[in-house]
Design a protein around this motif. Sequence first.
Motif, PDB file in Angstrom:
ATOM      1  N   UNK A  75       0.823  -1.214   0.000  1.00 14.93           N
ATOM      2  CA  UNK A  75       0.000   0.000   0.000  1.00 14.93           C
ATOM      3  C   UNK A  75       0.857   1.265   0.000  1.00 14.93           C
ATOM      4  N   UNK A  76       1.961   1.260   0.776  1.00 16.35           N
ATOM      5  CA  UNK A  76       2.805   2.460   0.842  1.00 16.35           C
ATOM      6  C   UNK A  76       3.574   2.691  -0.456  1.00 16.35           C
ATOM      7  N   UNK A  77       3.815   1.622  -1.225  1.00 11.96           N
ATOM      8  CA  UNK A  77       4.467   1.787  -2.532  1.00 11.96           C
ATOM      9  C   UNK A  77       3.617   2.651  -3.452  1.00 11.96           C
ATOM     10  N   UNK A  78       2.299   2.479  -3.365  1.00 11.40           N
ATOM     11  CA  UNK A  78       1.379   3.245  -4.215  1.00 11.40           C
ATOM     12  C   UNK A  78       1.579   4.752  -4.021  1.00 11.40           C
ATOM     13  N   UNK A  79       1.672   5.207  -2.758  1.00 13.84           N
ATOM     14  CA  UNK A  79       1.825   6.642  -2.476  1.00 13.84           C
ATOM     15  C   UNK A  79       3.185   7.149  -2.948  1.00 13.84           C
ATOM     16  N   UNK A  80       4.242   6.354  -2.712  1.00 13.76           N
ATOM     17  CA  UNK A  80       5.578   6.783  -3.117  1.00 13.76           C
ATOM     18  C   UNK A  80       5.699   6.816  -4.637  1.00 13.76           C
ATOM     19  N   UNK A  81       5.085   5.857  -5.319  1.00 16.90           N
ATOM     20  CA  UNK A  81       5.176   5.758  -6.787  1.00 16.90           C
ATOM     21  C   UNK A  81       4.537   6.969  -7.451  1.00 16.90           C
ATOM     22  N   UNK A  82       3.407   7.428  -6.920  1.00 16.97           N
ATOM     23  CA  UNK A  82       2.705   8.578  -7.518  1.00 16.97           C
ATOM     24  C   UNK A  82       3.564   9.845  -7.425  1.00 16.97           C
ATOM     25  N   UNK A  83       4.346   9.984  -6.353  1.00 16.67           N
ATOM     26  CA  UNK A  83       5.134  11.198  -6.150  1.00 16.67           C
ATOM     27  C   UNK A  83       6.493  11.169  -6.848  1.00 16.67           C
ATOM     28  N   UNK A  84       6.950   9.997  -7.282  1.00 11.20           N
ATOM     29  CA  UNK A  84       8.325   9.845  -7.743  1.00 11.20           C
ATOM     30  C   UNK A  84       8.392   9.532  -9.236  1.00 11.20           C
ATOM     31  N   UNK A  85       8.856  10.454 -10.081  1.00 10.76           N
ATOM     32  CA  UNK A  85       8.950  10.182 -11.523  1.00 10.76           C
ATOM     33  C   UNK A  85       9.993   9.112 -11.860  1.00 10.76           C
ATOM     34  N   UNK A  86      11.028   8.985 -10.994  1.00 10.13           N
ATOM     35  CA  UNK A  86      12.065   7.979 -11.271  1.00 10.13           C
ATOM     36  C   UNK A  86      11.523   6.562 -11.078  1.00 10.13           C
ATOM     37  N   UNK A  87      10.642   6.379 -10.096  1.00 10.78           N
ATOM     38  CA  UNK A  87      10.005   5.076  -9.915  1.00 10.78           C
ATOM     39  C   UNK A  87       9.116   4.748 -11.117  1.00 10.78           C
ATOM     40  N   UNK A  88       8.411   5.740 -11.613  1.00  5.57           N
ATOM     41  CA  UNK A  88       7.536   5.523 -12.769  1.00  5.57           C
ATOM     42  C   UNK A  88       8.358   5.165 -14.012  1.00  5.57           C
ATOM     43  N   UNK A  89       9.483   5.860 -14.205  1.00  4.21           N
ATOM     44  CA  UNK A  89      10.352   5.544 -15.346  1.00  4.21           C
ATOM     45  C   UNK A  89      10.935   4.143 -15.208  1.00  4.21           C
ATOM     46  N   UNK A  90      11.301   3.754 -13.976  1.00  2.00           N
ATOM     47  CA  UNK A  90      11.859   2.427 -13.732  1.00  2.00           C
ATOM     48  C   UNK A  90      10.860   1.335 -14.103  1.00  2.00           C
ATOM     49  N   UNK A  91       9.565   1.600 -13.887  1.00  2.00           N
ATOM     50  CA  UNK A  91       8.518   0.608 -14.191  1.00  2.00           C
ATOM     51  C   UNK A  91       8.057   0.659 -15.643  1.00  2.00           C
ATOM     52  N   UNK A  92       8.718   1.469 -16.474  1.00  2.00           N
ATOM     53  CA  UNK A  92       8.421   1.481 -17.909  1.00  2.00           C
ATOM     54  C   UNK A  92       7.334   2.438 -18.333  1.00  2.00           C
ATOM     55  N   UNK A  93       6.951   3.387 -17.489  1.00  2.00           N
ATOM     56  CA  UNK A  93       5.934   4.359 -17.876  1.00  2.00           C
ATOM     57  C   UNK A  93       6.561   5.444 -18.744  1.00  2.00           C
ATOM     58  N   UNK A  94       5.774   6.002 -19.638  1.00  2.00           N
ATOM     59  CA  UNK A  94       6.274   6.997 -20.598  1.00  2.00           C
ATOM     60  C   UNK A  94       6.020   8.414 -20.103  1.00  2.00           C
TER      61      UNK A  94
END
Length: 448
Positions: A75-94
């Motif tokens: 659950x806490x990953x969800x909040x951190x992922x939304x705030x962090x562009x580097x996490x989103x890039x790591x997961x393959x988001x454009x």
Amino acid sequence: MLGKNPEKKPELFRPMLVDFINHEHELVLLSEKIDWNYFEKEFSPLYSKVGNPSHPIRFMVGCLLLKHLYNLGDETLEKAWIMNPYMQHFCGRVFFEHEFPCDPSNFVHFRKRIGEKGIEKIFAYSVRMHDAKTNTSNFVLSDTTVQENNTSFPTDAKLCKKVIDYCNKIAGNEGIKQRQRYTKVSKQMVRNTYNGKHPKRAKAARKSQRQLKTIAMRLIRELQRNFNAEQQEFYKDLMTLYTKVVTQKRNDADKIYSIHKPFTRCIAKGKAHSQYEFGNKVGLITTANKGKKIILGIKAFLQTPYDGHTIEPLLEQMETGGQKLPKELLYDRGGRGKSEIKGVKISIPSTPRKKDTAYQKQTKRKKFRTRAAIEPIIGHLKTDFRLAKNYFLGETGPQINALLAATAWNMKKMMELLKQKIIFLSYKIQIMLFSNPVFKNKLNSGFC
């Protein structure tokens, strides 16, 4: 059906992540180093060819890694992922996304889908990323620790109270009418057992504990009498477990310390601050060379094997992962037993032989001092990578948690190595520029 990764096509009013992130960030460097197609090939056969499209494999694997890299929950990953562009890039988001793509419960389904073997493949890949580093050491280090389970401290009174509550729940679900539920009475009896060693409370505490056992067995027998043939078969294992919990005694073997995690064991490691730990034993093997050490093998054991008996399963895991076995393995005195396993020499500290030269004694002393380097690795795995407590359900939970913690450790070391390379290259370029006479003249004349 397997979902596809987002297409990397620019849009007019949405900036792409690659346009504004720092390309020298550790997560960006690691995402470029990882071969995501490997995971696509390994896990795509586990998906059906029909139905709604799932989330991409890169997104799910990336989230599993981020969860343990940064010590986050589902659950806490969800909040951190939304705030962090580097996490989103790591997961393959454009593009930068303001909402999490899935519900956190999807991670549970993904872990069940790939299973323990799938997690082992992720761990084996994290070791292969350090191939040049792992092949340089002639000897490795090994030790064991305890991974605690997410359970409350077990007492006979609390376990009996849980059995009473579970029996009431089963009766409600099956529509069985009970003579008495003992809800309030059992709650008060558990309170009576608190601080039961105090002279003024000891007698009442013992009496309440006996009454709780009597009530729990009464409810178990009542359910068994009222079950039909189908229910008897369905609840057979549960009733056996509840009966064992209530009737077990102090000196029984394989005691049950948790009803929802019956594989939990009571392990004494001789620590001053915690005499007993309730969880499962974990063994690991790491490299011994100087610098950043890599975890080569890690395994959780549902039973409580002798420390020396954990070495062979770890070496087998290394062989299964395609690793070359070392020449020597260093262990503490808890690893007494076989002097050689699978052609690997097992060395433990001992008094030097009379015929040893001063140089041989110094070499041995240095080796066994090196073995102590595994202790801080275990400490960091617990505090930083979620090895301290296992929150996963099921008998595969301890092994999955241990493998993901070790994978995160190896990935973290790779991130640090990649960052060091970037810093070294930039430093080298600066030296080359300042040593160039043309650049020096321009700098002196004020053009740069």
